[in-house]
Design a protein around this motif. Structure first.
Motif, PDB file in Angstrom:
ATOM      1  N   LEU A  49       0.813  -1.221   0.000  1.00 15.78           N
ATOM      2  CA  LEU A  49       0.000   0.000   0.000  1.00 15.78           C
ATOM      3  C   LEU A  49       0.842   1.265   0.000  1.00 15.78           C
ATOM      4  CD1 LEU A  49      -3.073  -0.638   2.313  1.00 15.78           C
ATOM      5  CD2 LEU A  49      -3.064  -0.166  -0.127  1.00 15.78           C
ATOM      6  N   GLU A  50       2.054   1.191   0.531  1.00 15.76           N
ATOM      7  CA  GLU A  50       2.874   2.402   0.554  1.00 15.76           C
ATOM      8  C   GLU A  50       3.296   2.843  -0.849  1.00 15.76           C
ATOM      9  OE1 GLU A  50       7.361   1.284   1.657  1.00 15.76           O
ATOM     10  OE2 GLU A  50       5.910   0.611   3.127  1.00 15.76           O
ATOM     11  N   GLN A  51       3.121   1.978  -1.835  1.00 18.51           N
ATOM     12  CA  GLN A  51       3.467   2.322  -3.217  1.00 18.51           C
ATOM     13  C   GLN A  51       2.302   2.936  -3.980  1.00 18.51           C
ATOM     14  OE1 GLN A  51       6.674   2.072  -3.995  1.00 18.51           O
ATOM     15  NE2 GLN A  51       6.957   1.206  -1.948  1.00 18.51           N
ATOM     16  N   THR A  52       1.115   2.950  -3.388  1.00 15.88           N
ATOM     17  CA  THR A  52      -0.040   3.512  -4.081  1.00 15.88           C
ATOM     18  C   THR A  52       0.066   5.032  -4.112  1.00 15.88           C
ATOM     19  OG1 THR A  52      -1.414   3.692  -2.104  1.00 15.88           O
ATOM     20  CG2 THR A  52      -1.522   1.606  -3.320  1.00 15.88           C
ATOM     21  N   HIS A  53      -0.609   5.624  -5.053  1.00 15.45           N
ATOM     22  CA  HIS A  53      -0.594   7.091  -5.172  1.00 15.45           C
ATOM     23  C   HIS A  53      -2.021   7.631  -5.173  1.00 15.45           C
ATOM     24  CE1 HIS A  53       3.685   7.541  -5.585  1.00 15.45           C
ATOM     25  NE2 HIS A  53       3.676   6.464  -6.349  1.00 15.45           N
ATOM     26  N   ARG A  54      -2.810   7.159  -4.237  1.00 14.92           N
ATOM     27  CA  ARG A  54      -4.169   7.636  -4.051  1.00 14.92           C
ATOM     28  C   ARG A  54      -4.166   8.769  -3.044  1.00 14.92           C
ATOM     29  NH1 ARG A  54      -7.168   2.260  -2.484  1.00 14.92           N
ATOM     30  NH2 ARG A  54      -5.271   1.125  -2.774  1.00 14.92           N
ATOM     31  N   PRO A  55      -5.284   9.460  -2.919  1.00 11.46           N
ATOM     32  CA  PRO A  55      -5.379  10.474  -1.862  1.00 11.46           C
ATOM     33  C   PRO A  55      -5.119   9.842  -0.488  1.00 11.46           C
ATOM     34  CG  PRO A  55      -7.183  10.719  -3.410  1.00 11.46           C
ATOM     35  CD  PRO A  55      -6.471   9.444  -3.770  1.00 11.46           C
TER      36      PRO A  55
ATOM     37  N   LEU B 198       4.465   8.214   2.897  1.00 14.82           N
ATOM     38  CA  LEU B 198       3.505   9.298   2.674  1.00 14.82           C
ATOM     39  C   LEU B 198       4.134  10.661   2.963  1.00 14.82           C
ATOM     40  CD1 LEU B 198       0.356   7.561   4.200  1.00 14.82           C
ATOM     41  CD2 LEU B 198       0.728   8.102   1.778  1.00 14.82           C
ATOM     42  N   GLN B 199       5.001  10.729   3.968  1.00 15.48           N
ATOM     43  CA  GLN B 199       5.708  11.986   4.243  1.00 15.48           C
ATOM     44  C   GLN B 199       6.686  12.307   3.125  1.00 15.48           C
ATOM     45  OE1 GLN B 199       7.490  11.784   8.183  1.00 15.48           O
ATOM     46  NE2 GLN B 199       6.016  13.281   8.941  1.00 15.48           N
ATOM     47  N   GLU B 200       7.416  11.320   2.671  1.00 13.45           N
ATOM     48  CA  GLU B 200       8.419  11.542   1.622  1.00 13.45           C
ATOM     49  C   GLU B 200       7.800  12.032   0.329  1.00 13.45           C
ATOM     50  OE1 GLU B 200      10.696   7.920   1.388  1.00 13.45           O
ATOM     51  OE2 GLU B 200      11.605   8.271   3.366  1.00 13.45           O
ATOM     52  N   ARG B 201       6.603  11.597   0.019  1.00  8.72           N
ATOM     53  CA  ARG B 201       5.991  12.082  -1.217  1.00  8.72           C
ATOM     54  C   ARG B 201       5.166  13.353  -0.994  1.00  8.72           C
ATOM     55  NH1 ARG B 201       2.685   6.884  -1.811  1.00  8.72           N
ATOM     56  NH2 ARG B 201       0.659   7.500  -1.047  1.00  8.72           N
ATOM     57  N   GLY B 202       5.191  13.879   0.244  1.00  9.04           N
ATOM     58  CA  GLY B 202       4.586  15.178   0.515  1.00  9.04           C
ATOM     59  C   GLY B 202       3.109  15.143   0.874  1.00  9.04           C
ATOM     60  N   ASP B 203       2.578  13.970   1.189  1.00  9.60           N
ATOM     61  CA  ASP B 203       1.166  13.871   1.546  1.00  9.60           C
ATOM     62  C   ASP B 203       0.906  14.226   3.003  1.00  9.60           C
ATOM     63  OD1 ASP B 203       0.620  13.035  -1.019  1.00  9.60           O
ATOM     64  OD2 ASP B 203       0.418  10.922  -0.508  1.00  9.60           O
ATOM     65  N   ILE B 204       1.915  14.063   3.849  1.00  6.54           N
ATOM     66  CA  ILE B 204       1.772  14.285   5.293  1.00  6.54           C
ATOM     67  C   ILE B 204       2.780  15.341   5.730  1.00  6.54           C
ATOM     68  CG2 ILE B 204       2.038  13.224   7.575  1.00  6.54           C
ATOM     69  CD1 ILE B 204       1.117  10.620   6.423  1.00  6.54           C
ATOM     70  N   ARG B 205       2.328  16.197   6.631  1.00 11.52           N
ATOM     71  CA  ARG B 205       3.220  17.234   7.178  1.00 11.52           C
ATOM     72  C   ARG B 205       4.488  16.588   7.750  1.00 11.52           C
ATOM     73  NH1 ARG B 205      -0.758  19.318  11.468  1.00 11.52           N
ATOM     74  NH2 ARG B 205       1.180  19.346  12.603  1.00 11.52           N
ATOM     75  N   ARG B 206       5.600  17.263   7.555  1.00 15.40           N
ATOM     76  CA  ARG B 206       6.885  16.743   8.042  1.00 15.40           C
ATOM     77  C   ARG B 206       7.127  17.091   9.511  1.00 15.40           C
ATOM     78  NH1 ARG B 206       9.990  14.355   4.327  1.00 15.40           N
ATOM     79  NH2 ARG B 206       9.538  14.754   2.152  1.00 15.40           N
TER      80      ARG B 206
END
Length: 182
Positions: free
Chosen positions: A57-63, A122-130
């Protein structure tokens, strides 16, 4: 587990388990102090398999919310046929804590490892605040997930209320952690 499924846990004796397993009754007790601990061990094994299935799942690019909902929903789908045993699992967690504890530690480790990896991706791809630590995200999410799974176990099929609650809790959780939220 087949005996428990067919006849119910209360109706199956340790003598019958030993007979079907073709071992002595004492052998059963060497590995499992109670019939319920057999179920706990079985579900711990199911959890190992579930966690292996969740890793991609960490490879998915969904919201973000969709990814996290899928993370929990996939676990429920994989455990659905064992629903009755999941209820017993939760009961043992609270009623037989000493015997349950080693399984809980193992399961928590499996879940935390996957969650940390997922939140890091998710953090690395910018989806979650760092500015929110992966450890904090993992702790809060796994606690939320445990509560949702307990609700799922108590509600039972068709799980409509739990699935609606899952979506709403994840959405609220994501509102606090999404990067670039205005």
């Amino acid at each position: 587990m087949e005996l428990f499924s067919r006849h119910g846990i209360d109706a199956v004796t340790v003598d019958r388990i030993a007979e079907v397993a073709d071992v002595g009754k004492g052998t059963i007790y060497n590995y499992f102090p109670t019939k319920e601990s057999i179920v706990v061990a079985f579900l711990a094994n199911v959890e190992r398999a579930v966690q292996r299935m969740l890793a991609p799942l960490e490879q998915t690019h969904r919201p973000l919310a969709d990814t996290l909902v899928e993370y929990v929903a996939l676990q429920w789908r994989m455990k659905r046929r064992h629903h009755r045993f999941v209820k017993l699992f939760f009961a043992q967690m609270f009623l037989n804590t000493d015997a349950f504890f080693p399984y809980m530690v193992e399961i928590h480790g499996l879940v935390a490892k996957n969650m940390e990896s997922l939140f890091r991706a998710l953090q690395e791809r910018g989806d979650i605040r760092r500015d929110v630590s992966v450890a904090d995200l993992t702790m809060v999410f796994t606690n939320m997930q445990m509560g949702l799974t307990a609700q799922w176990a108590l509600e039972g099929p068709p799980f409509a209320g739990t699935e609606a609650t899952l979506r709403r809790e994840i959405e609220l959780f994501c509102e606090g952690i999404e990067a670039n939220r205005t």
